[in-house]
Design a protein around this motif. Structure first.
Motif, PDB file in Angstrom:
ATOM      1  N   LEU A   6       4.537   6.990   2.660  1.00  0.00           N
ATOM      2  CA  LEU A   6       4.829   5.831   3.497  1.00  0.00           C
ATOM      3  C   LEU A   6       4.347   4.599   2.742  1.00  0.00           C
ATOM      4  O   LEU A   6       3.178   4.529   2.344  1.00  0.00           O
ATOM      5  N   GLN A  14       0.737   5.181   1.276  1.00  0.00           N
ATOM      6  CA  GLN A  14      -0.025   6.102   2.115  1.00  0.00           C
ATOM      7  C   GLN A  14       0.640   7.472   2.072  1.00  0.00           C
ATOM      8  O   GLN A  14       1.687   7.695   2.690  1.00  0.00           O
ATOM      9  N   TYR A  71       0.838  -1.184   0.000  1.00  0.00           N
ATOM     10  CA  TYR A  71       0.000   0.000   0.000  1.00  0.00           C
ATOM     11  C   TYR A  71       0.884   1.249   0.000  1.00  0.00           C
ATOM     12  O   TYR A  71       1.974   1.244   0.575  1.00  0.00           O
ATOM     13  N   GLY A  73      -1.301  12.194   5.528  1.00  0.00           N
ATOM     14  CA  GLY A  73      -2.664  12.602   5.840  1.00  0.00           C
ATOM     15  C   GLY A  73      -3.746  11.906   5.046  1.00  0.00           C
ATOM     16  O   GLY A  73      -4.914  12.296   5.133  1.00  0.00           O
ATOM     17  N   GLN A  74      -3.370  10.869   4.309  1.00  0.00           N
ATOM     18  CA  GLN A  74      -4.349  10.169   3.464  1.00  0.00           C
ATOM     19  C   GLN A  74      -4.496   8.710   3.900  1.00  0.00           C
ATOM     20  O   GLN A  74      -3.738   8.213   4.729  1.00  0.00           O
ATOM     21  N   GLU A  75      -5.500   8.055   3.319  1.00  0.00           N
ATOM     22  CA  GLU A  75      -5.690   6.644   3.595  1.00  0.00           C
ATOM     23  C   GLU A  75      -4.727   5.807   2.749  1.00  0.00           C
ATOM     24  O   GLU A  75      -4.241   6.260   1.712  1.00  0.00           O
ATOM     25  N   PRO A  76      -4.464   4.577   3.177  1.00  0.00           N
ATOM     26  CA  PRO A  76      -3.615   3.690   2.359  1.00  0.00           C
ATOM     27  C   PRO A  76      -4.304   3.368   1.030  1.00  0.00           C
ATOM     28  O   PRO A  76      -5.509   3.104   0.997  1.00  0.00           O
ATOM     29  N   PHE A 124       0.010  -5.381   9.268  1.00  0.00           N
ATOM     30  CA  PHE A 124       0.823  -4.384   8.597  1.00  0.00           C
ATOM     31  C   PHE A 124       2.196  -4.247   9.256  1.00  0.00           C
ATOM     32  O   PHE A 124       2.330  -4.353  10.483  1.00  0.00           O
ATOM     33  N   GLY A 125       3.191  -3.964   8.432  1.00  0.00           N
ATOM     34  CA  GLY A 125       4.482  -3.557   8.929  1.00  0.00           C
ATOM     35  C   GLY A 125       4.460  -2.074   9.283  1.00  0.00           C
ATOM     36  O   GLY A 125       3.452  -1.390   9.075  1.00  0.00           O
ATOM     37  N   SER A 126       5.576  -1.580   9.793  1.00  0.00           N
ATOM     38  CA  SER A 126       5.666  -0.177  10.189  1.00  0.00           C
ATOM     39  C   SER A 126       5.908   0.751   9.012  1.00  0.00           C
ATOM     40  O   SER A 126       5.822   1.962   9.157  1.00  0.00           O
ATOM     41  N   PHE A 183      -4.182   0.794  -2.239  1.00  0.00           N
ATOM     42  CA  PHE A 183      -3.701  -0.528  -2.626  1.00  0.00           C
ATOM     43  C   PHE A 183      -2.870  -0.447  -3.905  1.00  0.00           C
ATOM     44  O   PHE A 183      -3.328   0.111  -4.913  1.00  0.00           O
ATOM     45  N   LEU A 235       3.510   0.771   2.860  1.00  0.00           N
ATOM     46  CA  LEU A 235       3.149  -0.239   3.848  1.00  0.00           C
ATOM     47  C   LEU A 235       3.034  -1.608   3.202  1.00  0.00           C
ATOM     48  O   LEU A 235       2.450  -1.757   2.131  1.00  0.00           O
ATOM     49  N   LYS A 238      -7.995 -10.647   7.368  1.00  0.00           N
ATOM     50  CA  LYS A 238      -7.294  -9.940   8.436  1.00  0.00           C
ATOM     51  C   LYS A 238      -5.860  -9.674   8.000  1.00  0.00           C
ATOM     52  O   LYS A 238      -5.082 -10.595   7.799  1.00  0.00           O
ATOM     53  N   LEU A 239      -5.534  -8.410   7.849  1.00  0.00           N
ATOM     54  CA  LEU A 239      -4.210  -8.013   7.401  1.00  0.00           C
ATOM     55  C   LEU A 239      -3.344  -7.609   8.592  1.00  0.00           C
ATOM     56  O   LEU A 239      -3.814  -6.957   9.516  1.00  0.00           O
ATOM     57  N   GLN A 289      -0.999  -7.125  -4.876  1.00  0.00           N
ATOM     58  CA  GLN A 289      -0.955  -8.249  -3.944  1.00  0.00           C
ATOM     59  C   GLN A 289      -0.267  -9.436  -4.606  1.00  0.00           C
ATOM     60  O   GLN A 289      -0.508  -9.733  -5.782  1.00  0.00           O
TER      61      GLN A 289
END
Lengths: 113, 116
Positions: free
Chosen positions: A88, A37, A35, A40-43, A104-106, A45, A90, A101-102, A48
């Protein structure tokens, strides 16, 4: 039990360069998603991977490519970097058979100057 | 198509008070719904999910969420807020008809600020 690990944590590149980001999934997971990001925004996609193949892809140009290795780890490659690629990045892992269920890494913070 | 709306950019609440972070969704079929939390400079952490069954879902850190099909909502709640709950909260939806791969759509996030 290690969770999802990503490297590097931070990266600074200049326009036009290429970058490779790495992800190791949580133990027992076989599916990796990437992902983007923006601040200030959503991740959003990107794509995969499962069984070393790209299974689904979001609305990202071909400059974004990836790979999954036999040990389930994955790389995200971005060519011809643009300023707008600063974000960022992810990585999220899951089991293909239980992928609601995902984990996530940092993330890797990429800055393009 | 699937989408998520989080109508509040920011929610402020005093420590000890109940909190609600709102989420509404749109899918063509039946939804899978999720809440994730993100602390500064970190990835998202799973809080809870609704798949089917009881409309009230309990998750991590004392959070719960209520699925309301008629209002297409999945609001996140906690009876008593803590300062440490201050973070960015994302609601996500996936249409159950999406097939084997899980590609959720995330809302734009709500910043929760809990004041001492």
């Amino acid at each position: 039990d290690a969770g999802v690990t990503q490297s590097p944590t931070h990266l600074i590149k200049t326009r036009g360069q290429q970058v490779t980001l790495r992800c190791s999934p949580k133990s027992g997971h076989d599916t990796v998603s990437w992902y983007q990001q923006a601040l200030g925004q959503e991740p959003q996609f990107i794509f995969q991977y499962y069984e070393e193949e790209e299974r689904q892809r979001g609305n990202f140009p071909d400059r974004f490519s990836g790979h999954q290795f036999p040990n389930y780890s994955s790389e995200l490659n971005v060519n011809a970097l643009l300023l707008g690629d600063s974000a960022l990045y992810l990585c999220a892992s899951s089991r293909w058979t239980e992928n609601e269920k995902l984990f996530f890494g940092s993330g890797t913070q990429l800055s393009v100057l | 198509a699937q989408s998520v709306a989080q109508p509040e950019d920011q929610v402020n609440v005093a420590e000890g008070n109940p909190l609600t972070v709102k989420c509404t969704y749109s899918v063509s079929g039946n939804p899978y719904l999720f809440w994730y939390v993100q602390y500064p400079n970190r990835g998202l952490q799973f809080l809870l999910k609704y798949i089917t069954g009881d409309n009230l879902v309990k998750g991590s850190y004392g959070f719960e969420a209520e699925f309301n099909k008629s209002q297409t909502s999945f609001h996140l709640k906690k009876p008593s807020a803590l300062v440490s709950d201050s973070a960015l909260y994302f609601c996500a939806v996936r249409d159950r008809t999406s097939g084997g791969s899980y590609i959720p759509t995330f809302g734009r996030g709500t910043s929760l600020i809990v004041h001492p």
